[in-house]
Design an enzyme around this catalytic site. Structure first.
Site, PDB file in Angstrom:
ATOM      1  N   ARG A 241       0.856  -1.185   0.000  1.00 55.28           N
ATOM      2  CA  ARG A 241       0.000   0.000   0.000  1.00 55.28           C
ATOM      3  C   ARG A 241       0.891   1.233   0.000  1.00 55.28           C
ATOM      4  NH1 ARG A 241      -2.965  -4.001   2.443  1.00 55.28           N
ATOM      5  NH2 ARG A 241      -4.632  -4.601   1.038  1.00 55.28           N
ATOM      6  N   ASP A 270       0.301  -7.122  -3.475  1.00 54.61           N
ATOM      7  CA  ASP A 270      -1.105  -6.832  -3.211  1.00 54.61           C
ATOM      8  C   ASP A 270      -1.709  -6.115  -4.420  1.00 54.61           C
ATOM      9  OD1 ASP A 270      -3.622  -6.386  -1.767  1.00 54.61           O
ATOM     10  OD2 ASP A 270      -2.425  -6.837   0.001  1.00 54.61           O
ATOM     11  N   HIS A 331      -6.229 -10.487  -3.863  1.00 53.76           N
ATOM     12  CA  HIS A 331      -5.243  -9.414  -3.694  1.00 53.76           C
ATOM     13  C   HIS A 331      -4.167  -9.493  -4.781  1.00 53.76           C
ATOM     14  CE1 HIS A 331      -6.764  -7.542  -0.073  1.00 53.76           C
ATOM     15  NE2 HIS A 331      -6.955  -8.716   0.444  1.00 53.76           N
ATOM     16  N   ASP A 394      -6.375 -14.642   1.752  1.00 49.76           N
ATOM     17  CA  ASP A 394      -7.493 -13.936   2.353  1.00 49.76           C
ATOM     18  C   ASP A 394      -8.281 -13.141   1.328  1.00 49.76           C
ATOM     19  OD1 ASP A 394      -5.043 -12.418   2.127  1.00 49.76           O
ATOM     20  OD2 ASP A 394      -6.190 -10.745   2.931  1.00 49.76           O
ATOM     21  N   GLU A 395      -9.490 -12.802   1.718  1.00 50.84           N
ATOM     22  CA  GLU A 395     -10.308 -11.831   1.012  1.00 50.84           C
ATOM     23  C   GLU A 395     -10.272 -12.009  -0.513  1.00 50.84           C
ATOM     24  OE1 GLU A 395     -10.231  -8.168   4.179  1.00 50.84           O
ATOM     25  OE2 GLU A 395      -8.635  -8.193   2.707  1.00 50.84           O
ATOM     26  N   TRP A 461      -6.566 -13.924  11.894  1.00 49.26           N
ATOM     27  CA  TRP A 461      -6.712 -12.470  11.984  1.00 49.26           C
ATOM     28  C   TRP A 461      -8.148 -12.052  12.275  1.00 49.26           C
ATOM     29  CZ3 TRP A 461      -9.557  -9.352   8.548  1.00 49.26           C
ATOM     30  CH2 TRP A 461     -10.025  -9.981   7.384  1.00 49.26           C
ATOM     31  N   ASP A 488      -2.346  -0.782  12.509  1.00 47.80           N
ATOM     32  CA  ASP A 488      -2.905   0.304  11.699  1.00 47.80           C
ATOM     33  C   ASP A 488      -4.123   0.910  12.401  1.00 47.80           C
ATOM     34  OD1 ASP A 488      -4.068  -2.205  11.203  1.00 47.80           O
ATOM     35  OD2 ASP A 488      -4.934  -1.541   9.305  1.00 47.80           O
ATOM     36  N   TRP A 525      -0.528  -2.839   8.449  1.00 49.22           N
ATOM     37  CA  TRP A 525      -1.025  -2.510   7.105  1.00 49.22           C
ATOM     38  C   TRP A 525      -0.820  -1.021   6.875  1.00 49.22           C
ATOM     39  CZ3 TRP A 525      -1.542  -6.833   4.647  1.00 49.22           C
ATOM     40  CH2 TRP A 525      -1.953  -7.980   5.328  1.00 49.22           C
ATOM     41  N   THR A 526      -0.494  -0.671   5.647  1.00 48.94           N
ATOM     42  CA  THR A 526      -0.002   0.703   5.453  1.00 48.94           C
ATOM     43  C   THR A 526      -0.863   1.564   4.518  1.00 48.94           C
ATOM     44  OG1 THR A 526       1.481  -0.087   3.699  1.00 48.94           O
ATOM     45  CG2 THR A 526       2.378   0.031   5.937  1.00 48.94           C
ATOM     46  N   GLU A 527      -2.153   1.252   4.428  1.00 49.86           N
ATOM     47  CA  GLU A 527      -3.008   2.113   3.601  1.00 49.86           C
ATOM     48  C   GLU A 527      -2.857   3.583   4.001  1.00 49.86           C
ATOM     49  OE1 GLU A 527      -4.132  -0.683   5.033  1.00 49.86           O
ATOM     50  OE2 GLU A 527      -5.497  -1.762   3.695  1.00 49.86           O
TER      51      GLU A 527
END
Ligand code: ZN
Length: 820
Positions: A241, A270, A331, A394-395, A461, A488, A525-527
């Protein structure tokens, strides 16, 4: 992990309480068999390789002159020598984090001077050099390094042994003895020696306050025996991110070593960027590594193979394993932007420039997809010698698979139940490949869905359940639930104390299965972390709390002691050029009423803070004033509060908008109570005068999940009213939508209600900030005299088809019903 239903995740977990298990660290320690072959034994660096590392640029290896300290040598007799006080390290001033299992003070001290020699065998070349560099940074001479034992009156010795007692039979265990004539670190492995060296570094924290070198240091005699409670102690760093140069990564590896963490989980791929050079597929670095931001600028970057090898080697020197994460099947949009032939749709696809979860994922029906991924993993394994390869998992929205002929054909051919079965097929196929190459697979807890593959380990998680389920199926798990481990998140959700209360062992896990819980990680996480300073402020000091929990075991009443020790570490963090953040939100702003007079009260969250405020209302004194007593709340305004610790600013200014109105502290009755996760301040949350901010977790917002807001305000007696303002928060990524409709009714007796039909809705243009909007709905009507006001706001219902979580219940967030 990520943004999207972040609220959901934290909720899922917030609901859970962790009980402190009565398990001692030692017990756990010995329960662990070889099954998770300890990471330190899996170091694939041969001795030769390690030697080669030392040919490198030294300034890179020790970028922050860490350390100073130590050194010891002959036990000095202070009655004759009179060394300067500043050269004497007192054990009282030491603050070791994580707390050692055993620390025994002894009489006397050890003098480090030019006479001191450092001895170690060839097996400890790496560790000996590491320690020598540290010592050299604190003294005016160069320490003498002796590879073979020679008799000396002042010696620092590193020594591998094989006769440790049973309670120290652990690859990371060490014993440190400081005696008048000798400082000795012994361990079963090189890793144990390195952990012991880190303790020696920490024993001399006072020396960190100055960069002054000394000819002599005096160290107190003592004995420490130590070992970790958990095998896996990690930090996950998202460099997708936002991208961080390798120097930042080195700094973090140093900090991990200092706090005896042993895993850097490196999130390298990602939707928003691909960060690892792959020779066979050069478009990954030409296209997938860069995104076009909404303002048209280009953002991106990636590490070369040489840089990644440097990172791995730098970590290996400190006995830290770097586990790469290559996300699949979801992702993966950045990859598919460069290689759309491996998607279901065929493209065109762009590297994502937004946060969330996206539907373009690898096509599972196409065999060439697997060839492509296996080629990539082959190059990944050449760079990273870690036992585990993290594959994400994930996701992964199943939308594309549901509409892809090839994927549907695969489901039919393999007799899979559905798309979840296809995800399981995907993961298992990759796992076979990794296993065939001598590696193990770990993935986020979604890899449990559709059946866990044979040898896979799970990173939990979405709460503790993933780890619990994995352990119950005799699979290993690493715990990093959103409730405690997401760095985060802001301090209002996870502060220092919250992290320190973390117990990686799920509450309902049978004791004989505890061995499957390897440990934990904090996830960064670095959004919303665009730069190094922001990164530092989120990771520190919170990561230090997790480091102690994972090494020393879950808290058993140590928090205050930990907090005091931590205070002594801040000068060291300064020395490391780490721009740490604060430990907790400094204060709470609350309103209340006494004898019909509303007031504002500030409560410090830590006793060592001083508060100053500025209360900007029409008739208020707007000077910055030291807070002593509650403030009168009779007018609308903005309160700014500043916290200070040791006269230095502690955190950012806290601003609270306060609204005085007719319904202030009116009693509110609810047809549907707010959800237990978002009660805000409780019964008076909608009439306390405090307005919610853009942060839906600020404690002002009440949340209703899948339900309407239906409340009755009792104004106490009849009042003339002509305007009602309701604030709603909208944050679609977090499943929070505006109401579908609303009605307002009035009554004098709560029996006969009159709906106000002719509502004038005043249009307000609300400002959006990163997808979040606070929407005031202002209703005006002809003045009416009434006592009870009923507000009904209809929940927007299921999330719409376009939403990643389509079909799930949406949230309705309201704060303050302002009556005028
Ligand atoms: Zn497909």
């Amino acid at each position: 992990m990520r943004m999207k239903n972040r609220m959901m995740r934290s909720n899922v977990i917030a609901a859970r309480t962790l009980s402190v298990l009565q398990r001692t660290a030692a017990k756990f320690f010995f329960v662990l068999p070889e099954a998770f072959v300890p990471l330190w034994q899996k170091n694939r660096y041969s001795k030769k390789h390690i030697y080669a590392l030392f040919g490198r640029n030294k300034s890179r290896r020790f970028p922050f002159v860490l350390v100073l300290f130590l050194a010891l040598s002959s036990c000095a007799d202070f009655t004759t020598g009179n060394p300067p006080d500043s050269a004497i390290v007192s054990l009282d001033s030491a603050a070791i984090i994580p707390q050692p299992v055993l620390l025994e003070k002894r009489q006397g001290s050890f003098k480090l001077s030019e006479e001191t020699q450092l001895t170690y065998s060839e097996d400890l070349f790496n560790e000996g050099n590491y320690l020598a560099t540290l010592i050299d940074s604190a003294v005016t001479f160069k320490i003498k390094k002796i590879k073979n034992q020679q008799v000396s009156e002042s010696e620092i010795e590193l020594k591998l042994v094989n006769d440790f007692p049973e309670e120290l039979q652990h690859g990371e265990a060490y014993r440190l003895i400081i005696a008048p004539d000798k400082l000795q670190i012994t361990a079963l492995t090189q890793t144990g020696i390195m952990r012991g060296i880190q303790t020696v570094r920490q024993l001399f924290i006072p020396a960190f306050h100055s960069d002054e070198k000394r000819a002599e240091w005096y160290l107190p005699c003592l004995k420490i025996e130590d070992k970790p409670a958990f095998e896996h102690r990690g930090l996950m760093l998202d460099v997708c991110r936002h991208f961080f140069e390798k120097e930042v990564v080195f700094k973090y590896i140093d900090a991990l070593a200092f706090y005896k963490m042993n895993v850097l989980h490196f999130h390298l791929t990602d939707d928003q960027g691909w960060r690892i050079a792959i020779d066979k597929y050069p478009l990954l670095n030409k296209i997938s590594s860069f995104r076009t931001e909404k303002d048209g600028s280009i953002y991106g970057g990636s590490y070369t193979k040489d840089e990644l090898k440097e990172i791995v080697a730098y970590a290996a020197e400190r006995h830290i394993v770097v586990i790469p994460e290559i996300e699949l099947p979801g992702h993966a949009q950045a990859v598919l932007a460069a290689y759309p032939q491996f998607s279901c749709s065929g493209g065109p696809i762009e590297v994502v420039n937004d946060w969330g979860v996206f539907k373009e994922i690898y096509c599972a029906g196409n065999d060439s997809t697997f060839t492509f991924i296996e080629d990539i993993l082959t190059e990944v394994m050449e760079i990273f010698p870690s036992e585990y390869i993290h594959i994400g998992g994930d996701e992964a929205p199943k939308f594309r698979w549901e509409h892809c002929e090839k994927c549907q054909q695969r489901i039919a051919d393999e007799r899979l139940t559905d798309e979840h079965g296809l995800q399981s097929y995907f993961i298992q196929r990759i796992e076979k490949f990794l296993n065939a190459n001598g590696r193990k697979l770990i993935g986020w807890d979604e890899i449990l869905e559709g059946g866990l593959s044979e040898n896979a380990s799970v990173q939990s998680w979405r709460g503790m359940d993933g780890g619990l389920t994995a352990a119950q199926q005799n699979h290993y798990a690493v715990m990093s639930p959103t409730s405690h481990c997401y760095l985060d998140y802001g301090l209002e959700a996870i502060d220092l104390k919250k992290i320190y209360s973390f117990n990686p062992i799920p509450e309902n896990l049978a004791v004989e299965l505890h061995k499957y819980i390897l440990g934990g990680e904090c996830n960064m996480w670095t959004e919303h972390v665009p730069d190094e300073a922001t990164l530092d402020s989120k990771v520190f000091p919170r990561m230090i709390a997790l480091a102690e929990v994972l090494w020393s075991g879950p808290d058993t009443g140590r928090y205050e002691d930990f907090y005091q020790r931590l205070q002594k570490h801040y000068p060291i963090l300064d020395h490391f050029k780490i721009k740490y953040g604060i430990e907790t939100l400094p204060l709470k702003i609350e309103t209340n009423v006494a004898d019909h007079a509303p007031y504002i009260i500030l409560t410090k969250n830590q006793p060592d803070l001083e508060l100053k405020y500025r209360w900007a209302c029409a008739d208020c004194d707007t000077n910055l004033t030291v807070y002593k007593n509650r403030l009168s709340f009779s007018q609308t305004g903005v309160l700014e509060v500043y916290a200070f610790k040791n006269t230095k600013p502690y955190g950012d200014v806290i601003k609270q908008e306060l609204r005085a109105h007719l319904a202030l502290f009116a009693a509110v009755s609810y047809t549907n109570p707010p959800h237990e996760w978002y009660p805000a301040s409780g019964a008076f949350a909608l009439t306390d005068g405090k307005l919610g901010s853009y942060n839906f977790r600020d404690g002002n917002w009440q949340g209703f999940w899948g339900r309407d807001v239906d409340v009755i305000l009792d104004l106490g007696d009849e009042r003339y009213i002509s305007k009602i303002t309701m604030n709603f928060l909208e944050y679609i990524n977090a499943w929070i939508l505006n109401p579908a409709s609303f009605t307002v009714s009035v009554s004098d007796d709560q029996v006969t209600w009159k709906e106000l039909g002719d509502l004038l809705v005043v249009p307000v243009s609300a400002e959006e900030k990163e997808g979040i909007t606070v929407n005031p709905f202002i209703l005006q009507f002809e003045e009416i005299n009434t006592r009870y006001v009923r507000v009904q706001a209809e929940n927007a219902g299921k999330l719409p088809a376009a939403h990643e979580a389509a079909g799930q219940d949406s949230w309705l967030f309201i704060d303050e019903i302002i009556v005028e």
